[in-house]
Scaffold this motif. Structure first.
Motif, PDB file in Angstrom:
ATOM      1  N   VAL A 109     -13.536   2.652  33.693  1.00 18.92           N
ATOM      2  CA  VAL A 109     -13.045   1.667  32.729  1.00 18.92           C
ATOM      3  C   VAL A 109     -11.949   2.319  31.884  1.00 18.92           C
ATOM      4  O   VAL A 109     -12.182   3.365  31.272  1.00 18.92           O
ATOM      5  CB  VAL A 109     -14.187   1.171  31.814  1.00 18.92           C
ATOM      6  N   PRO A 110     -10.755   1.741  31.835  1.00 18.27           N
ATOM      7  CA  PRO A 110      -9.673   2.344  31.053  1.00 18.27           C
ATOM      8  C   PRO A 110      -9.780   2.052  29.560  1.00 18.27           C
ATOM      9  O   PRO A 110     -10.196   0.969  29.150  1.00 18.27           O
ATOM     10  CB  PRO A 110      -8.415   1.690  31.633  1.00 18.27           C
ATOM     11  N   VAL A 111      -9.398   3.042  28.761  1.00 18.21           N
ATOM     12  CA  VAL A 111      -9.264   2.886  27.310  1.00 18.21           C
ATOM     13  C   VAL A 111      -7.769   2.973  27.017  1.00 18.21           C
ATOM     14  O   VAL A 111      -7.118   3.965  27.328  1.00 18.21           O
ATOM     15  CB  VAL A 111     -10.021   3.990  26.544  1.00 18.21           C
TER      16      VAL A 111
ATOM     17  N   THR B  55      -5.176   2.017  43.102  1.00 16.90           N
ATOM     18  CA  THR B  55      -5.780   2.700  41.957  1.00 16.90           C
ATOM     19  C   THR B  55      -6.907   1.854  41.373  1.00 16.90           C
ATOM     20  O   THR B  55      -7.980   2.356  41.036  1.00 16.90           O
ATOM     21  CB  THR B  55      -4.728   2.980  40.879  1.00 16.90           C
ATOM     22  N   ALA B  56      -6.649   0.558  41.251  1.00 16.12           N
ATOM     23  CA  ALA B  56      -7.664  -0.345  40.701  1.00 16.12           C
ATOM     24  C   ALA B  56      -8.887  -0.401  41.602  1.00 16.12           C
ATOM     25  O   ALA B  56     -10.031  -0.429  41.125  1.00 16.12           O
ATOM     26  CB  ALA B  56      -7.079  -1.741  40.521  1.00 16.12           C
ATOM     27  N   SER B  57      -8.676  -0.408  42.920  1.00 14.09           N
ATOM     28  CA  SER B  57      -9.797  -0.468  43.860  1.00 14.09           C
ATOM     29  C   SER B  57     -10.682   0.766  43.731  1.00 14.09           C
ATOM     30  O   SER B  57     -11.917   0.675  43.706  1.00 14.09           O
ATOM     31  CB  SER B  57      -9.275  -0.588  45.289  1.00 14.09           C
ATOM     32  N   ILE B  58     -10.054   1.910  43.617  1.00 10.45           N
ATOM     33  CA  ILE B  58     -10.823   3.151  43.453  1.00 10.45           C
ATOM     34  C   ILE B  58     -11.560   3.136  42.121  1.00 10.45           C
ATOM     35  O   ILE B  58     -12.741   3.493  42.039  1.00 10.45           O
ATOM     36  CB  ILE B  58      -9.885   4.374  43.543  1.00 10.45           C
ATOM     37  N   GLY B  59     -10.855   2.708  41.069  1.00 12.72           N
ATOM     38  CA  GLY B  59     -11.478   2.660  39.753  1.00 12.72           C
ATOM     39  C   GLY B  59     -12.665   1.726  39.714  1.00 12.72           C
ATOM     40  O   GLY B  59     -13.709   2.044  39.136  1.00 12.72           O
ATOM     41  N   THR B  60     -12.525   0.567  40.341  1.00 12.03           N
ATOM     42  CA  THR B  60     -13.628  -0.399  40.372  1.00 12.03           C
ATOM     43  C   THR B  60     -14.822   0.165  41.138  1.00 12.03           C
ATOM     44  O   THR B  60     -15.971   0.027  40.715  1.00 12.03           O
ATOM     45  CB  THR B  60     -13.160  -1.718  41.003  1.00 12.03           C
ATOM     46  N   ALA B  61     -14.555   0.793  42.262  1.00 14.61           N
ATOM     47  CA  ALA B  61     -15.633   1.358  43.075  1.00 14.61           C
ATOM     48  C   ALA B  61     -16.405   2.447  42.318  1.00 14.61           C
ATOM     49  O   ALA B  61     -17.622   2.575  42.480  1.00 14.61           O
ATOM     50  CB  ALA B  61     -15.060   1.929  44.366  1.00 14.61           C
TER      51      ALA B  61
ATOM     52  N   GLN C 145     -18.900   0.697  30.915  1.00 13.81           N
ATOM     53  CA  GLN C 145     -18.344  -0.041  29.791  1.00 13.81           C
ATOM     54  C   GLN C 145     -18.843   0.475  28.448  1.00 13.81           C
ATOM     55  O   GLN C 145     -18.070   0.566  27.482  1.00 13.81           O
ATOM     56  CB  GLN C 145     -18.676  -1.526  29.950  1.00 13.81           C
ATOM     57  N   ALA C 146     -20.122   0.824  28.353  1.00 13.31           N
ATOM     58  CA  ALA C 146     -20.665   1.317  27.085  1.00 13.31           C
ATOM     59  C   ALA C 146     -19.986   2.619  26.677  1.00 13.31           C
ATOM     60  O   ALA C 146     -19.622   2.807  25.505  1.00 13.31           O
ATOM     61  CB  ALA C 146     -22.171   1.521  27.199  1.00 13.31           C
ATOM     62  N   ARG C 147     -19.795   3.514  27.629  1.00 17.71           N
ATOM     63  CA  ARG C 147     -19.120   4.779  27.316  1.00 17.71           C
ATOM     64  C   ARG C 147     -17.669   4.541  26.935  1.00 17.71           C
ATOM     65  O   ARG C 147     -17.117   5.232  26.067  1.00 17.71           O
ATOM     66  CB  ARG C 147     -19.200   5.725  28.507  1.00 17.71           C
ATOM     67  N   ALA C 148     -17.035   3.559  27.573  1.00 18.23           N
ATOM     68  CA  ALA C 148     -15.644   3.253  27.256  1.00 18.23           C
ATOM     69  C   ALA C 148     -15.522   2.719  25.830  1.00 18.23           C
ATOM     70  O   ALA C 148     -14.607   3.099  25.090  1.00 18.23           O
ATOM     71  CB  ALA C 148     -15.086   2.241  28.257  1.00 18.23           C
TER      72      ALA C 148
ATOM     73  N   GLU D 202       4.024   1.093  22.368  1.00 14.16           N
ATOM     74  CA  GLU D 202       3.657   0.693  23.724  1.00 14.16           C
ATOM     75  C   GLU D 202       2.156   0.836  23.935  1.00 14.16           C
ATOM     76  O   GLU D 202       1.504   1.665  23.293  1.00 14.16           O
ATOM     77  CB  GLU D 202       4.384   1.568  24.748  1.00 14.16           C
ATOM     78  N   LEU D 203       1.628   0.024  24.853  1.00 15.48           N
ATOM     79  CA  LEU D 203       0.236   0.166  25.261  1.00 15.48           C
ATOM     80  C   LEU D 203       0.166   1.217  26.361  1.00 15.48           C
ATOM     81  O   LEU D 203       0.772   1.062  27.416  1.00 15.48           O
ATOM     82  CB  LEU D 203      -0.308  -1.171  25.762  1.00 15.48           C
ATOM     83  N   LYS D 204      -0.574   2.303  26.079  1.00  9.48           N
ATOM     84  CA  LYS D 204      -0.628   3.422  27.007  1.00  9.48           C
ATOM     85  C   LYS D 204      -2.081   3.799  27.299  1.00  9.48           C
ATOM     86  O   LYS D 204      -2.953   3.679  26.448  1.00  9.48           O
ATOM     87  CB  LYS D 204       0.095   4.634  26.422  1.00  9.48           C
ATOM     88  N   LEU D 205      -2.301   4.268  28.527  1.00  6.86           N
ATOM     89  CA  LEU D 205      -3.636   4.709  28.913  1.00  6.86           C
ATOM     90  C   LEU D 205      -4.002   5.952  28.116  1.00  6.86           C
ATOM     91  O   LEU D 205      -3.287   6.961  28.147  1.00  6.86           O
ATOM     92  CB  LEU D 205      -3.671   5.011  30.410  1.00  6.86           C
ATOM     93  N   ALA D 206      -5.118   5.877  27.392  1.00  3.83           N
ATOM     94  CA  ALA D 206      -5.573   7.011  26.586  1.00  3.83           C
ATOM     95  C   ALA D 206      -6.678   7.787  27.280  1.00  3.83           C
ATOM     96  O   ALA D 206      -6.789   9.006  27.132  1.00  3.83           O
ATOM     97  CB  ALA D 206      -6.072   6.520  25.227  1.00  3.83           C
ATOM     98  N   ASP D 207      -7.509   7.071  28.038  1.00  4.22           N
ATOM     99  CA  ASP D 207      -8.636   7.716  28.705  1.00  4.22           C
ATOM    100  C   ASP D 207      -9.172   6.763  29.762  1.00  4.22           C
ATOM    101  O   ASP D 207      -8.823   5.577  29.791  1.00  4.22           O
ATOM    102  CB  ASP D 207      -9.729   8.053  27.694  1.00  4.22           C
ATOM    103  N   ALA D 208      -9.996   7.289  30.638  1.00  2.00           N
ATOM    104  CA  ALA D 208     -10.673   6.472  31.643  1.00  2.00           C
ATOM    105  C   ALA D 208     -12.044   7.088  31.876  1.00  2.00           C
ATOM    106  O   ALA D 208     -12.145   8.266  32.232  1.00  2.00           O
ATOM    107  CB  ALA D 208      -9.877   6.429  32.940  1.00  2.00           C
ATOM    108  N   VAL D 209     -13.097   6.313  31.628  1.00  2.00           N
ATOM    109  CA  VAL D 209     -14.459   6.838  31.707  1.00  2.00           C
ATOM    110  C   VAL D 209     -15.315   5.902  32.551  1.00  2.00           C
ATOM    111  O   VAL D 209     -14.960   4.755  32.796  1.00  2.00           O
ATOM    112  CB  VAL D 209     -15.075   7.011  30.302  1.00  2.00           C
ATOM    113  N   ARG D 210     -16.455   6.424  32.966  1.00  2.00           N
ATOM    114  CA  ARG D 210     -17.373   5.606  33.743  1.00  2.00           C
ATOM    115  C   ARG D 210     -18.253   4.772  32.822  1.00  2.00           C
ATOM    116  O   ARG D 210     -18.879   5.296  31.914  1.00  2.00           O
ATOM    117  CB  ARG D 210     -18.265   6.496  34.612  1.00  2.00           C
TER     118      ARG D 210
END
Length: 275
Positions: free
Chosen positions: A165-167, A155-161, A184-187, A174-182
């Motif tokens: 960037v996860p928010v 998952t990380a490899s695909i995300g990096t490619a 860093q500025a948008r994140a 708990e720390l939970k994934l809220a969003d994932a965008v393309r």
């Protein structure tokens, strides 16, 4: 002195409460959370029993009739449970608060508590602030999340490619994934919108204290202030602080985070300057 405060090093406050912070006459003690390296993997652990007992003894000395102990979320660490067992065995005059959060949100609550005149007021302030706090973080490098077992390598490899960037938000302790965008500025923009939007839905966003956690380029503080100005949100105090080592072990050095608490009616403005 009617009370002292004991917290853990995840609170993000400098150990001496210096650098613009004032704790008044209320002593604040921090017990360190452990960070260690096992091969290429960084691991974290709760304080040892000996460290917790030593911290309780220190906080109880000096005439404090009560010790107030806000600690990081029980869904993240067993620190609170270990402290509760010691308090029960030793009959310490200690009130333990499971803050259900981490980082600067705990620090802001601790600072507000030091401005109270008695233990009852400090307890009430901490409980209200951590309940109303909002914490979110953007992690630019996914490798530490993989190393810590919080993200699968494929998952990380695909995300990096893809430049994803996860928010991440603090929800229900708990720390939970809220969003994932393309990008860093948008994140960062998405993180700011989520923090401010969450507060607006509560109908209480007028004046805030905020901790900006930045371990990468120092861009977040200005971006957040601009967004607050556009939304009509007043920032009373802003503290620019790195993440505590125990949290950075899981995020890596490239991150941006926000911890926001409302300014409560009747809260005394802290002495000294922030940020």
């Amino acid at each position: 002195m009617s009370f002292s405060i004991l917290t853990d090093s995840s609170c993000a406050l400098p150990a001496t409460l210096g650098q613009g912070f004032s704790a008044g006459d209320t002593p604040v003690f921090q017990v360190p959370l452990e960070v260690s390296e096992v091969g290429e993997r960084v691991t974290t652990s709760q304080p040892s029993r000996q460290a917790l007992i030593a911290a309780l003894d220190a906080a109880s000395d000096g005439g404090a009739r009560r010790v107030i102990a806000p600690v990081l979320s029980s869904r993240v660490s067993g620190t609170g449970a270990a402290l509760s067992a010691i308090v029960a065995e030793g009959d310490y005059p200690c009130d333990i608060i499971d803050t259900r959060t981490v980082g600067g949100a705990i620090g802001l609550a601790v600072l507000a508590a030091t401005r109270q005149s008695d233990a009852a007021g400090a307890l009430a302030v901490i409980r209200e602030l951590v309940a109303k706090s909002r914490t979110a973080i953007v992690v630019a490098d996914l490798k530490p999340l993989v190393a810590g077992g919080r993200l699968r390598a494929p998952t990380a490899s695909i995300g990096t490619a893809l430049g994803i960037v996860p928010v991440i938000e603090m929800r229900d302790g708990e720390l939970k994934l809220a969003d994932a965008v393309r990008g860093q500025a948008r994140a960062r923009s998405q993180m700011i919108s989520r923090v401010l939007g969450a507060r607006q839905r509560g109908g209480m966003l007028e004046e805030i204290d905020v901790v900006c956690h930045e371990g990468a380029e120092h861009l977040l503080a200005d971006e957040f202030e601009q967004s607050c100005a556009a939304a009509g949100v007043r920032i009373r105090h802003r503290y620019d602080l790195p993440l505590p080592a125990v949290l950075e072990a899981h995020t890596g050095a490239c991150y941006w985070g926000l911890c926001v608490t409302p300014v409560l009616a009747g809260d005394i403005h802290p002495v000294g300057s922030a940020t």
